[in-house]
Enzyme design. Structure first.
Site, mmCIF file in Angstrom:
data_model
loop_
_atom_site.group_PDB
_atom_site.id
_atom_site.type_symbol
_atom_site.label_atom_id
_atom_site.label_comp_id
_atom_site.label_asym_id
_atom_site.label_seq_id
_atom_site.Cartn_x
_atom_site.Cartn_y
_atom_site.Cartn_z
ATOM 1 N N GLU A 112 -8.662 2.513 4.517
ATOM 2 C CA GLU A 112 -9.630 1.407 4.493
ATOM 3 C C GLU A 112 -10.921 1.794 5.193
ATOM 4 O O GLU A 112 -11.974 1.202 4.927
ATOM 5 C CB GLU A 112 -8.993 0.149 5.114
ATOM 6 C CG GLU A 112 -7.974 -0.462 4.155
ATOM 7 C CD GLU A 112 -6.808 -1.169 4.815
ATOM 8 O OE1 GLU A 112 -6.913 -1.543 5.993
ATOM 9 O OE2 GLU A 112 -5.774 -1.344 4.134
ATOM 10 N N GLU A 163 -0.173 8.097 3.898
ATOM 11 C CA GLU A 163 -0.254 6.749 3.345
ATOM 12 C C GLU A 163 -0.890 6.803 1.956
ATOM 13 O O GLU A 163 -2.131 6.812 1.846
ATOM 14 C CB GLU A 163 -1.108 5.853 4.235
ATOM 15 C CG GLU A 163 -0.542 5.634 5.612
ATOM 16 C CD GLU A 163 -1.011 4.309 6.201
ATOM 17 O OE1 GLU A 163 -0.161 3.486 6.523
ATOM 18 O OE2 GLU A 163 -2.231 4.105 6.293
ATOM 19 N N GLY A 191 -0.205 -2.202 1.013
ATOM 20 C CA GLY A 191 -0.315 -3.632 0.734
ATOM 21 C C GLY A 191 0.071 -4.021 -0.682
ATOM 22 O O GLY A 191 -0.149 -5.165 -1.083
ATOM 23 N N HIS A 193 -7.996 5.968 8.458
ATOM 24 C CA HIS A 193 -7.222 5.076 7.579
ATOM 25 C C HIS A 193 -7.976 4.929 6.261
ATOM 26 O O HIS A 193 -9.203 4.937 6.247
ATOM 27 C CB HIS A 193 -7.035 3.712 8.254
ATOM 28 C CG HIS A 193 -6.081 2.836 7.508
ATOM 29 N ND1 HIS A 193 -6.456 2.156 6.374
ATOM 30 C CD2 HIS A 193 -4.779 2.569 7.707
ATOM 31 C CE1 HIS A 193 -5.394 1.499 5.919
ATOM 32 N NE2 HIS A 193 -4.369 1.721 6.715
ATOM 33 N N SER A 249 3.496 -0.134 2.428
ATOM 34 C CA SER A 249 4.551 -1.081 2.016
ATOM 35 C C SER A 249 5.922 -0.784 2.627
ATOM 36 O O SER A 249 6.942 -0.963 1.963
ATOM 37 C CB SER A 249 4.635 -1.153 0.480
ATOM 38 O OG SER A 249 3.439 -1.697 -0.044
ATOM 39 N N GLY A 287 1.838 -1.914 8.072
ATOM 40 C CA GLY A 287 0.730 -2.861 8.052
ATOM 41 C C GLY A 287 1.248 -4.295 8.056
ATOM 42 O O GLY A 287 1.643 -4.819 9.092
ATOM 43 N N GLY A 288 1.296 -4.902 6.877
ATOM 44 C CA GLY A 288 1.650 -6.315 6.738
ATOM 45 C C GLY A 288 2.891 -6.735 7.508
ATOM 46 O O GLY A 288 2.887 -7.780 8.185
ATOM 47 N N ASN A 302 0.107 -1.584 12.417
ATOM 48 C CA ASN A 302 -1.343 -1.692 12.259
ATOM 49 C C ASN A 302 -1.707 -3.113 11.832
ATOM 50 O O ASN A 302 -1.476 -3.494 10.697
ATOM 51 C CB ASN A 302 -1.784 -0.671 11.191
ATOM 52 C CG ASN A 302 -3.248 -0.788 10.816
ATOM 53 O OD1 ASN A 302 -4.029 -1.458 11.498
ATOM 54 N ND2 ASN A 302 -3.621 -0.132 9.720
ATOM 55 N N TRP A 303 -2.291 -3.853 12.744
ATOM 56 C CA TRP A 303 -2.627 -5.261 12.460
ATOM 57 C C TRP A 303 -3.904 -5.395 11.629
ATOM 58 O O TRP A 303 -4.232 -6.470 11.173
ATOM 59 C CB TRP A 303 -2.768 -6.044 13.769
ATOM 60 C CG TRP A 303 -1.458 -6.563 14.279
ATOM 61 C CD1 TRP A 303 -0.214 -6.078 13.976
ATOM 62 C CD2 TRP A 303 -1.252 -7.670 15.165
ATOM 63 N NE1 TRP A 303 0.742 -6.824 14.619
ATOM 64 C CE2 TRP A 303 0.147 -7.801 15.356
ATOM 65 C CE3 TRP A 303 -2.104 -8.556 15.828
ATOM 66 C CZ2 TRP A 303 0.699 -8.791 16.170
ATOM 67 C CZ3 TRP A 303 -1.554 -9.540 16.637
ATOM 68 C CH2 TRP A 303 -0.169 -9.656 16.810
ATOM 69 N N LYS A 304 -4.663 -4.334 11.470
ATOM 70 C CA LYS A 304 -5.944 -4.401 10.736
ATOM 71 C C LYS A 304 -6.792 -5.554 11.299
ATOM 72 O O LYS A 304 -6.723 -5.814 12.493
ATOM 73 C CB LYS A 304 -5.677 -4.539 9.234
ATOM 74 C CG LYS A 304 -4.688 -3.477 8.746
ATOM 75 C CD LYS A 304 -4.518 -3.431 7.265
ATOM 76 C CE LYS A 304 -3.533 -2.318 6.918
ATOM 77 N NZ LYS A 304 -3.384 -2.129 5.486
HETATM 78 P P1 PGA Z 1 1.082 -2.013 4.501
HETATM 79 O O1 PGA Z 1 -0.116 -1.221 5.213
HETATM 80 O O2 PGA Z 1 2.338 -1.767 5.300
HETATM 81 O O3 PGA Z 1 0.665 -3.460 4.535
HETATM 82 O O4 PGA Z 1 1.202 -1.475 3.115
HETATM 83 C C1 PGA Z 1 0.080 0.052 5.761
HETATM 84 C C2 PGA Z 1 -1.195 0.554 6.367
HETATM 85 O O5 PGA Z 1 -2.285 0.335 5.805
HETATM 86 O O6 PGA Z 1 -1.182 1.196 7.431
#
Ligand code: PGA
Length: 253
Positions: free
Chosen positions: A101, A169, A175, A99, A214, A235-236, A11-13
């Site tokens: 967010e 999640e 993050g 998600h 993470s 994510g990251g 997930n590149w957000k």
């Molecule tokens: P993260 O994000 O791997 O940077 O913790 C995961 C996500 O939000 O899907």
């Protein structure tokens, strides 16, 4: 269970310009080619601006792409939104829904997530429905109750392993570099599995359940080795080719 095929989703957000997409697509293409038989499913979720480009650039590879959200309607007067059909039209086969967010930053309820999942199903996309408790809910010991409620209220009618995936999640793990213990992950995934079997009447436990929050090269093998973990939502680390590929490699069965 040991030989099940896992899914690694990146997930590149709101990250990535065209040059980043080019580098990632070229890097993934050459690594997949070198690997030969890629015994893992790989999906990337770039921002919508890069979806069309990435779908084309990855066309000859096993890597597929998806959107990060969609509207519940097929089309209409919804400025700034994208429909599941539009995502499908530019080559997406997946869509992330609910998600944290979006649940937090856009006040999305589970009922809205369910409507979007219904639209994704109708458009022929696989919906990855995200659920997870925040840190105060965790501190109050409400993890299973919160996650259970989100699963039950977000799951659309007609959900099957072919059109739906759940991603657990924990909000506090996203993050942050913090990850629940393997016992905690196993416990929550087991509960989600139980609810899915109950809700769908399918006792094969076939709907995939991903862990996200993470996930890094350093912890991927341990997390992906858990029985009820069917893949990772990253994510990251999905923005860095070497890190993402290390997680993909850890998921090969
Ligand atoms: P993260 O994000 O791997 O940077 O913790 C995961 C996500 O939000 O899907």
């Amino acid at each position: 269970m040991g030989q099940k095929r896992l899914l690694v989703a990146g997930n590149w957000k709101m990250n990535g310009l065209r040059a980043d997409a080019e580098l990632m697509a070229e890097g993934l293409a050459s690594r997949c080619h070198a690997m030969g038989n890629v015994a893992v499913d790989i999906a990337l979720f770039p921002p919508s601006t890069l979806l069309d480009y990435m779908a084309r650039a990855l066309d000859d590879t096993p890597v597929v792409v998806g959107g990060q959200d969609c509207h519940r309607a097929e089309k209409g007067a919804f400025t700034g939104d994208l429909s599941a059909w539009m995502l499908r039209d530019v080559g997406a086969s997946y869509v992330l829904l609910g998600h944290s967010e979006r649940r937090a930053g856009h006040a999305e309820s589970s009922a809205q997530v369910k409507d979007k999942a219904q639209a994704a199903q109708a458009a022929g996309l696989v919906a990855i429905i995200c659920v997870g408790e925040n840190s105060s809910e965790r501190d109050r010991g409400e993890t299973l109750a919160v996650v259970g409620r989100q699963v039950q209220e977000s799951l659309p009618a007609g959900a099957t392993h072919a059109n739906t995936i759940i991603a657990y999640e924990p909000v506090w793990a996203i993050g942050s570099g913090q990850v629940p213990s393997t016992e905690e992950i196993a416990n929550v995934h087991g509960e989600i599995r139980r609810l899915l079997v109950k809700a769908t009447g399918d006792d094969s436990g076939a709907i995939r359940i991903l862990y996200g929050g993470s996930v890094k090269p350093s912890n991927a093998a341990e997390i992906l080795g858990l029985g009820d973990v069917d893949g990772a939502l990253v994510g990251g680390a999905s923005l860095i080719l070497d890190d993402f590929w290390a997680i993909v490699t850890a998921a090969v069965r």
